[in-house]
Design a protein around this motif. Structure first.
Motif, PDB file in Angstrom:
ATOM      1  N   ARG A  10       0.816  -1.145   0.107  1.00  0.00           N
ATOM      2  CA  ARG A  10       0.080  -0.070  -0.034  1.00  0.00           C
ATOM      3  C   ARG A  10       0.740   1.294   0.210  1.00  0.00           C
ATOM      4  O   ARG A  10       0.390   2.285  -0.325  1.00  0.00           O
ATOM      5  N   PHE A  11       2.035   1.100   0.439  1.00  0.00           N
ATOM      6  CA  PHE A  11       2.861   2.176   0.323  1.00  0.00           C
ATOM      7  C   PHE A  11       3.730   2.251  -1.165  1.00  0.00           C
ATOM      8  O   PHE A  11       4.065   3.651  -1.174  1.00  0.00           O
ATOM      9  N   ALA A  12       3.516   1.629  -1.998  1.00  0.00           N
ATOM     10  CA  ALA A  12       4.187   1.795  -3.391  1.00  0.00           C
ATOM     11  C   ALA A  12       3.906   3.003  -4.016  1.00  0.00           C
ATOM     12  O   ALA A  12       4.944   3.555  -4.541  1.00  0.00           O
ATOM     13  N   ALA A  52       6.834  -5.355  -9.099  1.00  0.00           N
ATOM     14  CA  ALA A  52       6.525  -6.368  -8.361  1.00  0.00           C
ATOM     15  C   ALA A  52       6.039  -6.072  -6.970  1.00  0.00           C
ATOM     16  O   ALA A  52       5.096  -6.637  -6.380  1.00  0.00           O
ATOM     17  N   CYS A  53       6.159  -4.717  -6.578  1.00  0.00           N
ATOM     18  CA  CYS A  53       5.535  -4.287  -5.292  1.00  0.00           C
ATOM     19  C   CYS A  53       3.971  -3.817  -5.452  1.00  0.00           C
ATOM     20  O   CYS A  53       3.419  -3.919  -4.404  1.00  0.00           O
ATOM     21  N   THR A  54       3.745  -3.792  -6.692  1.00  0.00           N
ATOM     22  CA  THR A  54       2.330  -3.411  -6.731  1.00  0.00           C
ATOM     23  C   THR A  54       1.371  -4.472  -7.145  1.00  0.00           C
ATOM     24  O   THR A  54       0.203  -4.511  -7.413  1.00  0.00           O
ATOM     25  N   LEU A  67       9.139  -5.877   0.198  1.00  0.00           N
ATOM     26  CA  LEU A  67       9.547  -6.960  -0.816  1.00  0.00           C
ATOM     27  C   LEU A  67      11.073  -6.997  -0.835  1.00  0.00           C
ATOM     28  O   LEU A  67      11.708  -7.753  -1.338  1.00  0.00           O
ATOM     29  N   ARG A  68      11.579  -5.481  -0.450  1.00  0.00           N
ATOM     30  CA  ARG A  68      13.006  -5.395  -0.778  1.00  0.00           C
ATOM     31  C   ARG A  68      13.865  -5.477   0.614  1.00  0.00           C
ATOM     32  O   ARG A  68      15.038  -4.742   0.850  1.00  0.00           O
ATOM     33  N   ASP A  69      13.251  -6.258   1.672  1.00  0.00           N
ATOM     34  CA  ASP A  69      13.820  -6.373   3.038  1.00  0.00           C
ATOM     35  C   ASP A  69      15.324  -6.720   2.890  1.00  0.00           C
ATOM     36  O   ASP A  69      15.977  -6.403   3.807  1.00  0.00           O
TER      37      ASP A  69
END
Ligand SMILES: Nc1ncnc2c1ncn2[C@@H]1O[C@H](COP(=O)(O)OP(=O)(O)OP(=O)(O)O)[C@@H](O)[C@H]1O
Ligand code: SF4
Ligand SMILES: [Mg+2]
Length: 343
Positions: free
Chosen positions: A284-286, A295-297, A316-318
């Motif tokens: 939701r922060f994308a 890919a985050c969306t 996703l980019r942890d």
């Protein structure tokens, strides 16, 4: 754990708008826990669901709100509405967000405190008056102010009185919703110091709701960061604020001055949170995240523990958190808008 909130979902029904279904998913799958004797900060921007979450724990949602899913467990007991009512004020107490105006202007503060003690606590008149003096002393108010009306109190004093009322029946868990918002920095610190002292003296566990991450840094042991109805990062304050792993927390840290020191340049996170009646898919922060990838969306981003297990983040980019954190310190990063903005 004194309190466990597991996959909590709170919906408000509203009139359907052009985009939405008429259901505002104010809390949408939030999980967090409050260890006994700790102060946990629940932090996030306006409208992210903080008040809804604590009101749901108290079982005092607005009429159009309902728990659509999830569990609230207090001292190993799952709480439904009936169970919560029994615990209210005696075990779990709440200082509402509007504490300043929640005091009734036509009665003295002392009369309101005595009423809580006699009606909710079944104390008799004389014992209630003696206890009111004790409670005023506990929150640093002089007993001769019991005869005053709320308008004769300063903002800080009204907040102290609201805390005294919440503590009247000796709860073990205190939920305080924005207890220092709208107070100047000096009074903020006095109230926060008082909360810490009360927590130690009364062995309280506290959930402190705030939109101000510097308040969390000053007072809290643990932090739960909410964004758009979801928990996106949580863990011990010293880990989360020193080494945030979620870009939203990185942004929040840049956006608030430190309560104790002169701030570096403050950098706001541009854009605003999504409409909770129609949130975007994926993270939701994308739409506001400077590090968003295509890919985050899509799909959901699960919250994952780091190697130490107590610090959890939903990004996703942890795996690249260290690099992102470095980039997030540069104000320029936040001036670039996300290439995945939807509005
Ligand atoms: N009674 C209600 N009916 C419909 N929507 C509501 C209701 N109460 C809150 N909301 C919506 O639910 C979402 C979460 O609101 P909530 O008050 O819990 O947020 P918050 O994080 O406490 O914000 P703030 O920092 O402004 O106090 C917001 O989108 C808000 O507009
Ligand atoms: S999942 Fe993607 S959009 Fe969301 S915070 Fe992480 S990098 Fe940003
Ligand atoms: Mg609120």
């Amino acid at each position: 754990m004194i309190l466990e909130v597991d996959d909590l979902q709170i919906h408000y029904s509203t009139r359907a708008g052009p985009s939405g279904s008429g259901v505002v998913r104010a809390v949408d799958g939030a999980s967090f826990a409050v260890p006994e004797g700790r102060i946990v900060g629940l932090v996030g921007e306006s409208g992210c669901g903080k008040t809804t979450a604590v009101r749901a724990i108290m079982g005092v949602l607005a009429e159009n709100g309902r728990r659509a899913g999830g569990r609230v467990v207090f001292k190993q007991q799952a709480l439904d509405e009936a169970a919560t009512k029994k615990l209210l004020w005696r075990d779990i107490a709440y200082v509402p967000q509007s504490a300043m105006s929640s005091l009734d202007p036509v009665y003295t503060v002392g009369a309101q405190l005595v009423e809580v003690l006699t009606k909710r606590g079944n104390a008799t008149g004389r014992a209630a008056r003696a206890r009111a003096v004790e409670l005023f002393d506990l929150v640093g108010l002089s007993e001769n102010r019991l005869r005053d009306y709320p308008h004769q109190f300063s903002g800080g004093m009204r907040q102290r009185a609201a805390i005294a009322i919440a503590l009247a029946l000796e709860p073990s868990l205190l939920l305080a919703d924005e207890p220092v918002t709208a107070l100047d920095v000096i009074v903020q610190r006095q109230i926060l110091d008082m909360l810490r002292e009360l927590q130690q003296r009364l062995r309280l566990s506290i959930v402190l709701v705030t939109h101000d991450i510097s308040v969390v840094a000053y007072l809290c042991d643990d932090v739960v960061v909410m964004y758009a109805g979801q928990v996106i990062e949580s863990g011990p304050v010293r880990d989360v604020l020193a080494r945030p792993r979620h870009p939203y927390t990185m942004g929040l840290r840049n956006a608030f001055p430190d309560l104790l020191s002169d701030a570096l340049e403050l950098v706001p996170i541009s854009g605003s949170p999504p409409d909770l009646a129609d949130p975007p898919p994926g993270c939701r922060f994308a739409p506001r995240c400077p590090f968003a990838l295509a890919a985050c969306t899509t799909g959901t981003v699960a919250i994952a523990s780091g190697s130490d297990r107590t610090h959890r983040s939903a990004c996703l980019r942890d795996g690249e958190a260290d690099q992102l954190r470095k980039a997030a310190l540069d104000p320029e990063t936040w001036l670039r808008s996300s290439s995945f903005a939807t509005s």
